[in-house]
Design an enzyme around this catalytic site. Structure first.
Site, PDB file in Angstrom:
ATOM      1  CB  SER A 186      -0.969  -0.030   1.190  1.00 47.75           C
ATOM      2  OG  SER A 186      -0.289  -0.244   2.394  1.00 47.75           O
ATOM      3  CE  LYS A 211       6.645  -2.039   1.148  1.00 46.01           C
ATOM      4  NZ  LYS A 211       6.836  -1.056   2.166  1.00 46.01           N
ATOM      5  N   GLY A 264       0.224   2.411  -5.760  1.00 50.01           N
ATOM      6  CA  GLY A 264       1.471   3.164  -5.621  1.00 50.01           C
ATOM      7  C   GLY A 264       1.871   3.671  -6.990  1.00 50.01           C
ATOM      8  CB  VAL A 268       6.641   0.495  -7.524  1.00 53.68           C
ATOM      9  CG1 VAL A 268       6.540  -0.716  -6.606  1.00 53.68           C
ATOM     10  CG2 VAL A 268       7.709   1.444  -7.001  1.00 53.68           C
ATOM     11  CD  GLU A 292      -6.816   0.905  -9.786  1.00 51.77           C
ATOM     12  OE1 GLU A 292      -6.595   1.919 -10.490  1.00 51.77           O
ATOM     13  OE2 GLU A 292      -7.438  -0.080 -10.221  1.00 51.77           O
ATOM     14  CB  CYS A 326      -3.782   8.631  -7.069  1.00 46.20           C
ATOM     15  SG  CYS A 326      -5.319   8.174  -6.293  1.00 46.20           S
ATOM     16  CD  GLU A 424       1.799  10.419  -9.985  1.00 51.83           C
ATOM     17  OE1 GLU A 424       2.674   9.528  -9.890  1.00 51.83           O
ATOM     18  OE2 GLU A 424       0.619  10.241  -9.635  1.00 51.83           O
TER      19      GLU A 424
HETATM   20  P1  NAD Z   1       5.382   4.076  -4.127  1.00 53.36           P
HETATM   21  O1  NAD Z   1       5.255   3.382  -5.425  1.00 53.36           O
HETATM   22  O2  NAD Z   1       6.648   4.757  -3.813  1.00 53.36           O
HETATM   23  O3  NAD Z   1       5.123   3.036  -2.942  1.00 53.36           O
HETATM   24  C1  NAD Z   1       3.976   2.233  -2.890  1.00 53.36           C
HETATM   25  C2  NAD Z   1       4.319   0.986  -2.105  1.00 53.36           C
HETATM   26  O4  NAD Z   1       5.232   0.192  -2.871  1.00 53.36           O
HETATM   27  C3  NAD Z   1       4.996   1.271  -0.779  1.00 53.36           C
HETATM   28  O5  NAD Z   1       4.553   0.347   0.187  1.00 53.36           O
HETATM   29  C4  NAD Z   1       6.452   1.037  -1.115  1.00 53.36           C
HETATM   30  O6  NAD Z   1       7.255   0.720  -0.009  1.00 53.36           O
HETATM   31  C5  NAD Z   1       6.340  -0.131  -2.067  1.00 53.36           C
HETATM   32  N1  NAD Z   1       7.516  -0.347  -2.917  1.00 53.36           N
HETATM   33  C6  NAD Z   1       8.439   0.554  -3.306  1.00 53.36           C
HETATM   34  N2  NAD Z   1       9.366  -0.058  -4.080  1.00 53.36           N
HETATM   35  C7  NAD Z   1       9.001  -1.349  -4.186  1.00 53.36           C
HETATM   36  C8  NAD Z   1       9.539  -2.480  -4.852  1.00 53.36           C
HETATM   37  N3  NAD Z   1      10.653  -2.409  -5.571  1.00 53.36           N
HETATM   38  N4  NAD Z   1       8.892  -3.662  -4.743  1.00 53.36           N
HETATM   39  C9  NAD Z   1       7.762  -3.769  -4.016  1.00 53.36           C
HETATM   40  N5  NAD Z   1       7.212  -2.731  -3.365  1.00 53.36           N
HETATM   41  C10 NAD Z   1       7.818  -1.534  -3.446  1.00 53.36           C
HETATM   42  O7  NAD Z   1       4.125   5.077  -4.013  1.00 53.36           O
HETATM   43  P2  NAD Z   1       3.789   6.101  -2.865  1.00 53.36           P
HETATM   44  O8  NAD Z   1       4.776   7.210  -2.914  1.00 53.36           O
HETATM   45  O9  NAD Z   1       3.554   5.419  -1.575  1.00 53.36           O
HETATM   46  O10 NAD Z   1       2.380   6.635  -3.384  1.00 53.36           O
HETATM   47  C11 NAD Z   1       2.294   7.590  -4.394  1.00 53.36           C
HETATM   48  C12 NAD Z   1       1.985   6.948  -5.733  1.00 53.36           C
HETATM   49  O11 NAD Z   1       0.817   6.146  -5.603  1.00 53.36           O
HETATM   50  C13 NAD Z   1       1.638   7.986  -6.783  1.00 53.36           C
HETATM   51  O12 NAD Z   1       2.211   7.590  -8.002  1.00 53.36           O
HETATM   52  C14 NAD Z   1       0.117   7.927  -6.851  1.00 53.36           C
HETATM   53  O13 NAD Z   1      -0.418   8.350  -8.083  1.00 53.36           O
HETATM   54  C15 NAD Z   1      -0.134   6.483  -6.597  1.00 53.36           C
HETATM   55  N6  NAD Z   1      -1.477   6.249  -6.082  1.00 53.36           N
HETATM   56  C16 NAD Z   1      -2.406   5.765  -6.940  1.00 53.36           C
HETATM   57  C17 NAD Z   1      -3.705   5.554  -6.518  1.00 53.36           C
HETATM   58  C18 NAD Z   1      -4.751   5.033  -7.445  1.00 53.36           C
HETATM   59  O14 NAD Z   1      -5.813   4.647  -6.992  1.00 53.36           O
HETATM   60  N7  NAD Z   1      -4.495   5.009  -8.732  1.00 53.36           N
HETATM   61  C19 NAD Z   1      -4.039   5.818  -5.184  1.00 53.36           C
HETATM   62  C20 NAD Z   1      -3.047   6.294  -4.327  1.00 53.36           C
HETATM   63  C21 NAD Z   1      -1.763   6.501  -4.785  1.00 53.36           C
END
Ligand code: NAD
Length: 562
Positions: A186, A211, A264, A268, A292, A326, A424
């Site tokens: 998440s 996680k 996220g 990723v 998402e 997002c 973004e």
């Molecule tokens: P992020 O991708 O940095 O992290 C998301 C999750 O992935 C975290 O738990 C992180 O620790 C984990 N992660 C990071 N690297 C990883 C890897 N190599 N392998 C597995 N897991 C890994 O995102 P963030 O900064 O937490 O959130 C912001 C992003 O999320 C923005 O791009 C936003 O647009 C997106 N988002 C999208 C939605 C949607 O519904 N479309 C909703 C919320 C956030």
């Protein structure tokens, strides 16, 4: 047992106002004070047990970065393997548990959040993720409660969907959970998303390794404790803060991986998908990939748009929660004829925004989540200051002395593919492209093709022909589309959420469409009139019929000669 239970359609949780004099405001301030003055040691929770690895990181307050709220323990490879084992062990009993028993747990958790833990969870989200009282209320209270209540209702509806039967054959669909464990990963920006990613698969009978994002561990841990108080059995959801790359190595490589529920960034998710592809022949079943991800969400106005409505949509859509939704508006297309008056209104509005400590209730904008977000946003803003293709027309500064503050910023792009129109930033920055009124159609094409994403978008117009035309031209550019409204603020049960293109698999969080991804239906036919002979009726008496016939048809045709 022999009863068909139903869960009534829920109503959305009412948003509390937090105006001066309300009990919720008093309770929230007490909770903020309590959390601010205590420091928590946050363990992993595997198989219902707390585990302290002594490899720790700090949970800090983004708007007061020197203040440590908690230390959380991180999982190593050993604990991640333990979490997988615990989820596989819990699976047999959990998937055999009646769906209404499972539903009771999640509805109880919703009630706990709605009642005695509301202030605590909101305060944790305010301090740990720098949300204002209102932004925390709509996230960690209302949206999370709605996810839990609506999803349990949708679960009941899914199980009710059954195929037709005949008097001979009774046909049934059994909604089996997936074989293996589901990995929920998440993001930081919504406590509710963390809660939904782990509970949606669990509701449908799956067991989960969860996680949370490192910058949201604080609030997410409180939610995990609430689930435990509501009675989630040991091992059904295992809470394992750890590094992303380690999760990819250990959990994604497990042959028992049955699905990934991810929210996220696009990058990723794409890497997770690649990793799954690399391991595809080793899994017991094809893992379900639900992701998402990012967005470059737009506001598009024509020259009939109401300027006050448009300006409010831009300010709220772009700057609430520091643009870290997002769905946040991060690019806008405005016709030349209305631009001068809109520009004036926007500049005036930005000058009135209070940025600061979210515990002061007149704050509209808090801090961005961490140093890397601050650095990224300031890099783009500083480049815009010196670019001949862009002009910073409001905001444009920041400070990281006390916390990670990026001023709400409006950039005017002088070319439609200027970098902040396409990438973004995930911060309080919106870029506006001004088009000639007569170039509406070409500009709609630009809007549709400028970014790789397709998450949210909004149009502002009072011309019904234009509204229909814009809706059609932009039909693939957003999974959540708004008319005369900001592109943020989707409500569970009202606007199922998700986008396509590079924004994700569009499996619509908070709807039955998402829950369907967590089941693998088994079709069962029971024959109520089983045949007792292999011969079919049309085969009987054939020899007698043959003896009577000479090969000529009743119509006098000689078949042999045809
Ligand atoms: P992020 O991708 O940095 O992290 C998301 C999750 O992935 C975290 O738990 C992180 O620790 C984990 N992660 C990071 N690297 C990883 C890897 N190599 N392998 C597995 N897991 C890994 O995102 P963030 O900064 O937490 O959130 C912001 C992003 O999320 C923005 O791009 C936003 O647009 C997106 N988002 C999208 C939605 C949607 O519904 N479309 C909703 C919320 C956030």
């Amino acid at each position: 047992m022999n009863t068909k239970y139903k869960i009534n359609p829920p109503a959305n949780e009412t948003i509390k106002s937090y105006v001066i004099g309300t009990p919720e405001r008093v309770e929230l301030k007490i909770a903020l004070d309590k959390l601010y003055h205590s420091q928590k040691d946050i363990p992993l929770i595997i198989d219902g047990k707390e585990i302290f690895t002594n490899i720790t990181e700090e949970c800090i307050i983004p708007h007061e970065k020197g203040h440590v709220l908690a230390r959380y323990h991180k999982a190593t490879e050993k604990e991640l393997k333990m979490a997988i084992d615990a989820s596989l062990k819990a699976k047999e009993r959990w998937e055999a548990t009646s769906w209404y028993q499972r539903a009771a747990i999640f509805n109880k958790a919703a009630n706990l959040i709605s009642g005695k833990y509301r202030a605590l969870l909101n305060a944790a989200t305010m301090l740990g993720q720098s949300k204002t009282a209102y932004q925390a209320e709509i996230d960690s209270s209302c949206e999370l409660i709605d996810f839990l209540r609506f999803n349990t209702h949708f679960m009941g509806e899914i199980y009710n969907v059954q195929p037709d039967s005949t008097v001979d054959a009774w046909n049934r669909l059994e909604y089996r959970p997936l074989e293996g464990f589901v990995l929920a990963i998440s993001p930081f920006n919504f406590t509710a998303i963390g809660g939904n990613l782990c509970t949606a698969p669990a509701m449908m009978g799956n067991t989960v390794v969860w996680k949370p994002a490192s910058t949201a561990v604080y609030s997410n841990y409180i939610f995990m404790k609430i689930l435990m108080e509501a009675g989630i059995p040991d091992g059904v959801i295992n809470f394992v803060p750890s590094s992303g790359s380690l999760i990819s190595e250990v959990c994604v490589e497990s042959k028992d991986l049955a699905g990934i529920h991810f929210t996220g960034s696009t990058n990723v998710f794409q890497n997770l998908w690649k990793k799954v592809s690399d391991n595809i022949s080793t899994y017991k079943t094809y893992p379900r990939l639900v992701g998402e991800t990012g967005g470059k969400d737009f506001i598009f106005a024509d020259n009939t748009a109401n300027i006050d409505e448009l300006s409010t949509g831009i300010i709220r859509g772009a700057f609430e929660y520091q643009g870290q939704k997002c769905s946040a508006a991060s690019r806008a297309y405005i016709p030349n004829s209305i631009w001068p008056s809109l520009r004036e209104k926007l500049i005036d509005a930005v000058s009135k925004i209070k940025m600061g400590n979210v515990s002061e209730f007149d704050t509209f904008v808090g801090a961005v989540i961490d140093e890397s977000s601050y650095t990224k946003n300031m890099k783009y803003i500083n480049r815009a200051h010196s670019s001949s293709d862009a002009e910073v027309i409001a905001g444009g500064s920041g400070t990281d002395k006390v916390g990670y503050f990026v001023q709400p910023t409006i950039i005017q792009a002088l070319k439609p593919d200027y970098e902040t129109m396409t990438e973004e930033l995930f911060g309080p920055v919106i870029t506006i492209y001004v088009y000639e009124d007569e170039a509406l159609d070409e500009t709609l094409d630009l809007c549709d093709t400028t970014s790789v994403y397709g998450l949210t978008g909004a149009i502002f117009s009072n011309n019904r022909y234009n509204i229909e035309h814009m809706l059609y031209k932009l039909r693939n550019s957003a999974g959540n589309f708004y008319i005369n409204d900001k592109p943020t603020g989707a409500v569970v049960g009202q606007q199922p959420f998700g986008g396509a293109r590079a924004s994700g698999t569009n499996d619509k969080a908070g709807s039955h469409l998402n829950l369907l991804r967590w089941v693998s239906p088994r079709t069962i036919k029971e024959n109520l009139y089983p045949p007792t002979s292999f011969e079919y009726p049309y085969m009987s008496n054939h020899q007698a019929e043959k003896a009577k016939s000479s090969g000529k048809s009743d119509l006098g045709l000689d078949f042999m000669s045809l």
